[in-house]
Design a protein around this motif. Structure first.
Motif, PDB file in Angstrom:
ATOM      1  N   ALA A 164     -13.320  10.796  36.915  1.00 16.35           N
ATOM      2  CA  ALA A 164     -12.215  11.574  36.749  1.00 16.35           C
ATOM      3  C   ALA A 164     -12.299  12.562  35.809  1.00 16.35           C
ATOM      4  CB  ALA A 164     -11.370  11.079  35.857  1.00 16.35           C
ATOM      5  N   ALA A 219     -11.786  13.185  23.896  1.00 22.34           N
ATOM      6  CA  ALA A 219     -12.628  12.643  24.740  1.00 22.34           C
ATOM      7  C   ALA A 219     -12.259  11.272  24.114  1.00 22.34           C
ATOM      8  CB  ALA A 219     -14.072  12.917  24.224  1.00 22.34           C
ATOM      9  N   ALA A 227     -10.382  12.479  28.736  1.00 22.72           N
ATOM     10  CA  ALA A 227     -10.886  11.559  29.160  1.00 22.72           C
ATOM     11  C   ALA A 227      -9.913   9.960  28.390  1.00 22.72           C
ATOM     12  CB  ALA A 227     -12.591  11.890  28.241  1.00 22.72           C
ATOM     13  N   GLU A 233     -14.544  22.792  29.948  1.00 16.82           N
ATOM     14  CA  GLU A 233     -15.375  24.466  29.670  1.00 16.82           C
ATOM     15  C   GLU A 233     -16.132  24.243  31.193  1.00 16.82           C
ATOM     16  OE1 GLU A 233     -15.327  21.229  28.592  1.00 16.82           O
ATOM     17  OE2 GLU A 233     -15.936  21.017  25.849  1.00 16.82           O
TER      18      GLU A 233
HETATM   19  P1  AMP Z   1     -12.375  16.187  21.707  1.00 16.93           P
HETATM   20  O1  AMP Z   1     -13.019  17.059  20.574  1.00 16.93           O
HETATM   21  O2  AMP Z   1     -11.864  14.186  21.538  1.00 16.93           O
HETATM   22  O3  AMP Z   1     -10.606  16.391  21.562  1.00 16.93           O
HETATM   23  O4  AMP Z   1     -12.124  15.763  23.046  1.00 16.93           O
HETATM   24  C1  AMP Z   1     -12.771  17.334  23.567  1.00 16.93           C
HETATM   25  C2  AMP Z   1     -14.035  17.363  24.346  1.00 16.93           C
HETATM   26  O5  AMP Z   1     -13.604  16.258  25.448  1.00 16.93           O
HETATM   27  C3  AMP Z   1     -14.621  18.560  25.522  1.00 16.93           C
HETATM   28  O6  AMP Z   1     -14.891  18.710  25.315  1.00 16.93           O
HETATM   29  C4  AMP Z   1     -13.779  17.794  26.863  1.00 16.93           C
HETATM   30  O7  AMP Z   1     -14.822  18.743  27.480  1.00 16.93           O
HETATM   31  C5  AMP Z   1     -13.931  16.443  27.004  1.00 16.93           C
HETATM   32  N1  AMP Z   1     -13.211  15.795  27.686  1.00 16.93           N
HETATM   33  C6  AMP Z   1     -11.786  15.971  28.201  1.00 16.93           C
HETATM   34  N2  AMP Z   1     -11.393  15.534  28.889  1.00 16.93           N
HETATM   35  C7  AMP Z   1     -12.581  14.838  29.673  1.00 16.93           C
HETATM   36  C8  AMP Z   1     -13.019  13.495  30.696  1.00 16.93           C
HETATM   37  N3  AMP Z   1     -11.920  13.553  31.789  1.00 16.93           N
HETATM   38  N4  AMP Z   1     -14.196  13.580  30.925  1.00 16.93           N
HETATM   39  C9  AMP Z   1     -15.539  14.012  30.006  1.00 16.93           C
HETATM   40  N5  AMP Z   1     -14.920  14.644  29.168  1.00 16.93           N
HETATM   41  C10 AMP Z   1     -14.008  14.998  28.742  1.00 16.93           C
END
Ligand code: AMP
Length: 380
Positions: free
Chosen positions: A278, A188, A212, A309
């Protein structure tokens, strides 16, 4: 000391494991961490140790909160659970153990002294202990009482089998990665992974950024990102990283939607419309990653490439899981979300090493010393 050098029969062994599994409505959603802890537990029991198995679960913030009880874990492992991790009742239960028995102590974080590494709490945990074994790789980057306080108070200490293997694999990745070495980072927030991006950028031949996090970088490149998650305050940092002359690969297409529910229509495109978010990398980006991995000798992957998820935004992450599995080089995947994706894609047995620790594996790869490992290696 190595585990094999310890005399174990009849001795009370405090085994710090990482049983911090994801729960969903009180049920264990993924038991990878439990399974990874079994070999050391079995090893100790088979040699007649009396095992006090300890772990944290979630963040109960120093309070006895039934939501974070280790009861589902005790049931899953079919072992008894103590009422707490310290105190007279626990000591009495420990007295009753016979050779080869195991007692699961209740959540260490029901006491604030665990995360504060409070000396009194560490002393209480160490009270009936003859031998300390750390097998909790996923918690070894934290200087908590059960990770550093207990080993400081026990004369015989050792690494468990899981911790030993994690260190061997991750040190190989850190110190002697064969080229081409490709890192894939998702998740994220750039802010969470800034240090690791900067340090891995120097070590890897190519860095692939998705999830993200990528949108802060695309913003830094002046691209429209619609309503995608980003950290505008980090745009200057992102620009500096992009201008550092390293090979950084960003998504070239995206799966977008107007909300996060998975119910609104999903559109795939190379540009992101103003009203869109996105939520996953698109198929061309997955293909780009597959091609980049084709001749890789070393791959490290941490973090999902999208909102995995919520289908259909799991496709990019599952595609990357399959691509890492296809790679013939030394492949390491770390972090709960990436591991879940590897399992969901059914390719777990095609990855060289699945690291049980997300944060701990990143800190080790950044070159930081893990307090839990230092506590064992510097033990007198
Ligand atoms: P992290 O804890 O930083 O590894 O982030 C993991 C989280 O990022 C997961 O819950 C994913 O669903 C979320 N995530 C990844 N890509 C995106 C995106 N493009 N938009 C929103 N959430 C995202």
């Amino acid at each position: 000391m190595r585990l094999s050098e310890l005399s174990l029969k009849g001795r009370r062994v405090f085994l710090r494991a990482d049983l911090n599994v994801p729960l969903s409505d009180g049920a264990i959603a993924d038991d990878t961490r439990i399974r990874a802890s079994i070999p050391t537990l079995d090893y100790l029991r088979a040699r007649g140790a009396r095992v006090l198995l300890a772990s944290h679960l979630g963040r109960p913030k120093g309070e006895h909160n039934p939501t974070f009880s280790l009861a589902p874990i005790a049931a899953h492992m079919a072992i008894p659970l103590a009422t707490d991790c310290i105190g007279p009742d626990v000591e009495a239960a420990i007295e009753r153990l016979t050779d080869g028995d195991v007692l699961l102590l209740e959540n260490l974080r029901f006491h604030g002294g665990e995360t504060e590494n409070d000396p009194e709490f560490a002393a209480a945990l160490s009270k009936s202990v003859d031998v300390y074994v750390n097998d909790a790789f996923g918690a070894s980057h934290r200087a908590h009482a059960s990770i550093v306080g207990v080993p400081a108070r026990v004369t015989e200490v050792a690494m468990g089998l899981l911790l030993e293997r994690e260190l061997e694999m991750l040190r190989r990745l850190r110190d002697t990665p064969e080229s081409p070495y490709i890192c894939i980072l998702g998740g994220a927030k750039v802010s969470d992974k800034l240090q690791v991006i900067e340090s891995l950028m120097d070590r890897a031949d190519r860095m692939i950024i998705g999830g993200a996090m990528a949108y802060t970088f695309l913003l830094a490149r002046g691209e429209g990102i619609g309503r995608s998650l980003a950290e505008p305050e980090l745009v200057d940092t992102a620009k500096r990283i992009l201008d550092a002359g390293k090979e950084i690969m960003l998504p070239i297409d995206h799966v977008c939607s107007t909300d996060l529910s998975g119910n609104a229509p999903a559109v795939t495109s190379e540009t992101i419309a103003e009203d869109q978010i996105a939520l996953d990398i698109g198929p061309r980006s997955v293909k780009q990653i597959i091609d980049a991995l084709a001749d890789a000798r070393t791959v490290f992957w941490n973090g999902p490439l999208g909102l995995f998820e919520t289908p259909p935004f799991d496709r990019g992450t599952c595609g990357v899981a399959a691509a890492v599995a296809e790679c013939a080089g030394f492949t390491v995947v770390g972090g709960g979300d990436s591991l879940a994706a590897v399992h969901a894609a059914g390719v777990a047995n095609q990855i060289s090493h699945l690291s049980t620790g997300g944060g701990a594996s990143l800190e080790l790869l950044e070159g930081k010393a893990l307090p839990g490992v230092v506590a064992l290696e510097e033990h007198a």
